[in-house]
Design an enzyme around this catalytic site. Sequence first.
Site, PDB file in Angstrom:
ATOM      1  N   ARG A 373       0.859  -1.185   0.000  1.00  0.00           N
ATOM      2  CA  ARG A 373       0.000   0.000   0.000  1.00  0.00           C
ATOM      3  C   ARG A 373       0.894   1.233   0.000  1.00  0.00           C
ATOM      4  O   ARG A 373       1.928   1.265   0.659  1.00  0.00           O
ATOM      5  CB  ARG A 373      -0.894   0.060   1.251  1.00  0.00           C
ATOM      6  CG  ARG A 373      -1.838  -1.099   1.449  1.00  0.00           C
ATOM      7  CD  ARG A 373      -2.787  -0.804   2.615  1.00  0.00           C
ATOM      8  NE  ARG A 373      -3.435  -2.005   3.095  1.00  0.00           N
ATOM      9  CZ  ARG A 373      -4.529  -2.521   2.552  1.00  0.00           C
ATOM     10  NH1 ARG A 373      -5.079  -1.946   1.512  1.00  0.00           N
ATOM     11  NH2 ARG A 373      -5.084  -3.619   3.053  1.00  0.00           N
ATOM     12  N   ARG A 403      -6.251  -5.348  -0.257  1.00  0.00           N
ATOM     13  CA  ARG A 403      -7.696  -5.144  -0.211  1.00  0.00           C
ATOM     14  C   ARG A 403      -8.066  -3.670  -0.125  1.00  0.00           C
ATOM     15  O   ARG A 403      -7.571  -2.929   0.715  1.00  0.00           O
ATOM     16  CB  ARG A 403      -8.293  -5.904   0.970  1.00  0.00           C
ATOM     17  CG  ARG A 403      -9.803  -5.777   1.081  1.00  0.00           C
ATOM     18  CD  ARG A 403     -10.337  -6.688   2.153  1.00  0.00           C
ATOM     19  NE  ARG A 403     -10.300  -8.079   1.738  1.00  0.00           N
ATOM     20  CZ  ARG A 403     -10.209  -9.105   2.583  1.00  0.00           C
ATOM     21  NH1 ARG A 403     -10.101  -8.887   3.866  1.00  0.00           N
ATOM     22  NH2 ARG A 403     -10.203 -10.340   2.133  1.00  0.00           N
ATOM     23  N   HIS A 433       3.308  -9.815   1.008  1.00  0.00           N
ATOM     24  CA  HIS A 433       3.007  -8.918   2.120  1.00  0.00           C
ATOM     25  C   HIS A 433       4.277  -8.451   2.834  1.00  0.00           C
ATOM     26  O   HIS A 433       4.224  -7.595   3.714  1.00  0.00           O
ATOM     27  CB  HIS A 433       2.075  -9.636   3.104  1.00  0.00           C
ATOM     28  CG  HIS A 433       1.408  -8.756   4.097  1.00  0.00           C
ATOM     29  ND1 HIS A 433       1.666  -8.818   5.451  1.00  0.00           N
ATOM     30  CD2 HIS A 433       0.484  -7.779   3.951  1.00  0.00           C
ATOM     31  CE1 HIS A 433       0.934  -7.924   6.090  1.00  0.00           C
ATOM     32  NE2 HIS A 433       0.209  -7.281   5.207  1.00  0.00           N
ATOM     33  N   TYR A 466       0.213   5.077  12.296  1.00  0.00           N
ATOM     34  CA  TYR A 466       0.448   3.667  12.598  1.00  0.00           C
ATOM     35  C   TYR A 466       1.790   3.529  13.320  1.00  0.00           C
ATOM     36  O   TYR A 466       2.788   4.101  12.885  1.00  0.00           O
ATOM     37  CB  TYR A 466       0.520   2.828  11.315  1.00  0.00           C
ATOM     38  CG  TYR A 466      -0.793   2.531  10.636  1.00  0.00           C
ATOM     39  CD1 TYR A 466      -1.884   3.385  10.739  1.00  0.00           C
ATOM     40  CD2 TYR A 466      -0.931   1.389   9.852  1.00  0.00           C
ATOM     41  CE1 TYR A 466      -3.074   3.109  10.093  1.00  0.00           C
ATOM     42  CE2 TYR A 466      -2.125   1.102   9.200  1.00  0.00           C
ATOM     43  CZ  TYR A 466      -3.187   1.974   9.326  1.00  0.00           C
ATOM     44  OH  TYR A 466      -4.367   1.690   8.685  1.00  0.00           O
ATOM     45  N   ARG A 561      -3.525  -6.115  18.729  1.00  0.00           N
ATOM     46  CA  ARG A 561      -4.385  -4.974  18.444  1.00  0.00           C
ATOM     47  C   ARG A 561      -5.837  -5.384  18.221  1.00  0.00           C
ATOM     48  O   ARG A 561      -6.746  -4.815  18.785  1.00  0.00           O
ATOM     49  CB  ARG A 561      -3.884  -4.229  17.196  1.00  0.00           C
ATOM     50  CG  ARG A 561      -4.724  -3.000  16.857  1.00  0.00           C
ATOM     51  CD  ARG A 561      -4.370  -2.452  15.484  1.00  0.00           C
ATOM     52  NE  ARG A 561      -5.077  -3.131  14.417  1.00  0.00           N
ATOM     53  CZ  ARG A 561      -4.696  -3.134  13.146  1.00  0.00           C
ATOM     54  NH1 ARG A 561      -3.587  -2.522  12.802  1.00  0.00           N
ATOM     55  NH2 ARG A 561      -5.390  -3.767  12.231  1.00  0.00           N
ATOM     56  N   HIS A 589       0.602  -1.386  15.087  1.00  0.00           N
ATOM     57  CA  HIS A 589       0.721  -2.130  13.842  1.00  0.00           C
ATOM     58  C   HIS A 589       1.974  -2.997  13.752  1.00  0.00           C
ATOM     59  O   HIS A 589       2.080  -3.868  12.895  1.00  0.00           O
ATOM     60  CB  HIS A 589       0.687  -1.145  12.668  1.00  0.00           C
ATOM     61  CG  HIS A 589       0.478  -1.766  11.333  1.00  0.00           C
ATOM     62  ND1 HIS A 589       1.503  -1.939  10.431  1.00  0.00           N
ATOM     63  CD2 HIS A 589      -0.633  -2.275  10.742  1.00  0.00           C
ATOM     64  CE1 HIS A 589       1.020  -2.509   9.336  1.00  0.00           C
ATOM     65  NE2 HIS A 589      -0.263  -2.733   9.501  1.00  0.00           N
TER      66      HIS A 589
END
Length: 710
Positions: A373, A403, A433, A466, A561, A589
Site C-alpha cells: 500500500r 484489499r 506482504h 500507525y 491490536r 501495527h
Amino acid sequence: MASEAVHKKHPARFINRELGWLDFNQRVLNESENPDVPLLERLRFLSISAGNMDEFYAVRVAGLVDQLKAGSSKKSPDGLTPAQQLETVRHQAWHLQKEQQRIWGDMVKELRGENILIKNVEKLHHHDQEWLSTYFDKQLFPVLTPLTLNPTHPLPFIFSGGQALVLRLKNPKTDRHMLDGMVVLPEKLPRFIRLPDKDETIRFVLLEDVISHFAKRLYPGLDAVRASMLRLVRDLDVELEEDAEDLLDSFEKAVKERRRGACIHLEIDGHLPGHLIRKLGVAKDDVVHLPTMVGVGDVKQLIVSDRPDLLFKPYHGSIPQRVLKHDGDYFATIREQDLVVHHPYETFDTVVHFLKQAARDPDVLSIKQSIYRTSHDSPIVDALIEAVEAGKAVTAEVELRARFDEEANIRLARMLETRGVQVVYGLAAYKTHAKMILVVRREGDHLQSYAHYGTGNYHPNTAKIYTDISYFTCNPALVDDCARLFNCITGAAVPELQAVAFSPLTIRPTLEKLVRAEMEHVSAGRPGQIWLKMNSLVDRKLIDLLYEAAQAGVKITIVVRGMCSLRPGVPGLSEGIEVRSIVGRYLEHARVFAFGNGHELPSPQAKLFIASADWMKRNMDRRIEAMVPITDTNAHARILDEIMVVNVHDTLQSWVMLPDGRWERVEPGESPLSAHDYFMEQASASNGEVDTPANPRPDSEDGEGPAKEA
C-alpha cells in the site's frame, strides 16, 4: 473451561474470529467516550468505528453469506456453522451500531456545549434561509438528479457506502401519494454543510435535510415528504483467476466487477417501501433501522481545524540523532551500525530520504522494493522514478491484491511501467506482504548492499498514525536473504535463506521451534518466557502450541491490536498467558516476537524478531512474508528493552482479556504509563524539543483505517 475440555480439544478453547473483530471495534468505539480524549478526537473514534463496520459487512459478513449460499456447513474453529456465526455476528454488530447511535446523540449535546451546532433547517433564521437557498441553487441543484421510481424509471445503481434520500411524492391538490422519489447523494458532496459562522458559533446542517427542504425545486408541482434515508454496503471481495494469462488485466476486470457486488447490508432511518427493499436485493435480516442517523462515519466532517483546543496537540516525528550525526548520510549511518526507526515517533521521512539518497547517488546500481500500500502522491514512487531516470536498475513488486487498494495499485503499476520501472506482480498463488527494500551500491572494488525491512507499509500518510518499526541493515546475511527473497518473488524459485524466515515455507516451523525451545528451558529448570506483539492472533495450530507451552510452565504475554482467538487465563489450559491490547492515539501495527532463550525478559540473550506477518493462517501459509532476526546489540536493546517493555507495561491505554473473552481496561496503578505519550516524549526530547505533547490516555485507529488489512 474444565481441564477435561483441554484434553478433548474442545472448540470452546477458541474465540470466534468475527466476534473478536467486533470486540476490537468496540474498544475503538469506547475511546469515543473516553473523557481523557479531546472532544473532536472522540468524534474521530466514532467515525472510525463506523467505517470499520462497513469493512466488516463488506468482507466478513459477505463471506459468511457466500458460505450459506454455497450450502457450506463447515464449522469454525469455535464450533459454529456459517448460519450460527451469521446470526451471532448480526446480533453483536447491531448492538454495536445501536451504541454508535447513542454516542452520537450524546456527542451532539457535547458539541452544542462547545458552540458547534447541528441546526434544524426548518428553524433557521431567514438570513440563513436565504444563504442556504443560494447555496442550494448554486452548489447542489446542478449536481443532484431527482428520480421517480416506477417501471419506466428503474432503481438507480448505488455504490457501496452510497446514500440516497427517499421521498413520498404527493399531488398538492388531493394530497394523494402518487409515487416515490429518490435522490442519490453524490459522493463528492459534503454530508455536513457549514453555515456562515455566527458569534463564534460553528454551525452545520445535514445535506439530506437541505435537499428535503428544497425538494419542490427538484420536483416542481409536487409535494415531497421525506420518507427515509438509506445507505447500503455491498460485497466487496474480489475473485481472481490465478491461472490468468495476464494477471494485471484479469485483476482489473475483477475490480470493476466488484463495484456491482451484491447488497449485503442496508441502513434506513425511516419508512422504506417494501418493494424498494426487494429491488435492492436485500434480505430482511440485512436491513437495520437506525433511530438517529445512517452513515455515522460521516461525522468526521465535523472535525474542524479552527478548534485546536478540541484536538490532540500536533505531533511531528523526529529524524533519528544518528542520522543527523552523519549529516543525513544513510549509507554511512547504516555502515556504522544497524538503524532502528520507530514510527510515527520517528518520522517516515527516514525511509523516503534513504530512497532519495539511493536515487541520487551515482554509485548506486540498483533498487528493489515491494509495494503493498502507498499513497496516490507517494514520495516513495517519486524516488523510484528519479532512480530510473538516473540510469539505475529499478524493480518494483506491486501487490495487486491489497484489499481496497487494488485500483490504486493497478494505476500505480501502469504508471511505473510507463516511466521505465521494471514492475512485477509477485506469485499468483501467494500475496506478497513482506515489506522490503534492497539497494546495491558500488563501494571501492566491491558491491555493498543495504536492506530495509519494515513491519508496516510504505505509505507516508498512514505512517503518521500507525506504530511500526523500520530496520535498516547492511548485515551480510540479512541483505543476501533480502536479495534471494526478491528473486523468489520475481523468478518463482524457492530460496535458501541464511537468517530470515519467510512464509509460506519457514516462518511457521521456525516459530514452532522457538516456542518448543522455551518449553525445553522450563523442563531444564531455566526460565521460559515469550513476548508477542501483533495485529491478529487466530491461527489454530499456533494457538494450540501456545496453550501447550503455557501448560509446560512458559510465561506468555501477548499484545494484540485486533482479533484474538486465544482464550487466556483458563485453569489447566492457559493460566500462564496474558493478552493485552493497546488502543490510543496511534494504531498499533508492529509485529515483534521475543523468546527468552532461558532468561527472564527482557534479556540481551533473548531471541528477537520483527515481522510483516500476523499469526494467521493466511500469513503463515498463503503469503510471502518476512520474519527478521535482530542480532545487532543496540537494535536488539532498542526494540526489546524499550519498545516491548513499554508496550507490556502500559496502563493508561491498555485493555486485558478475561478468560471468558471479555475485555476490561487495565487499572492505571500507582505509576501510570501511556506508551504513546512515552514514545512521543522520548523522541521529542532526543530531538531537542521542550514542548512535548502529553495526553493521559491517547487514542487509536483507521484511521481508516484501523481495520484495513495491512
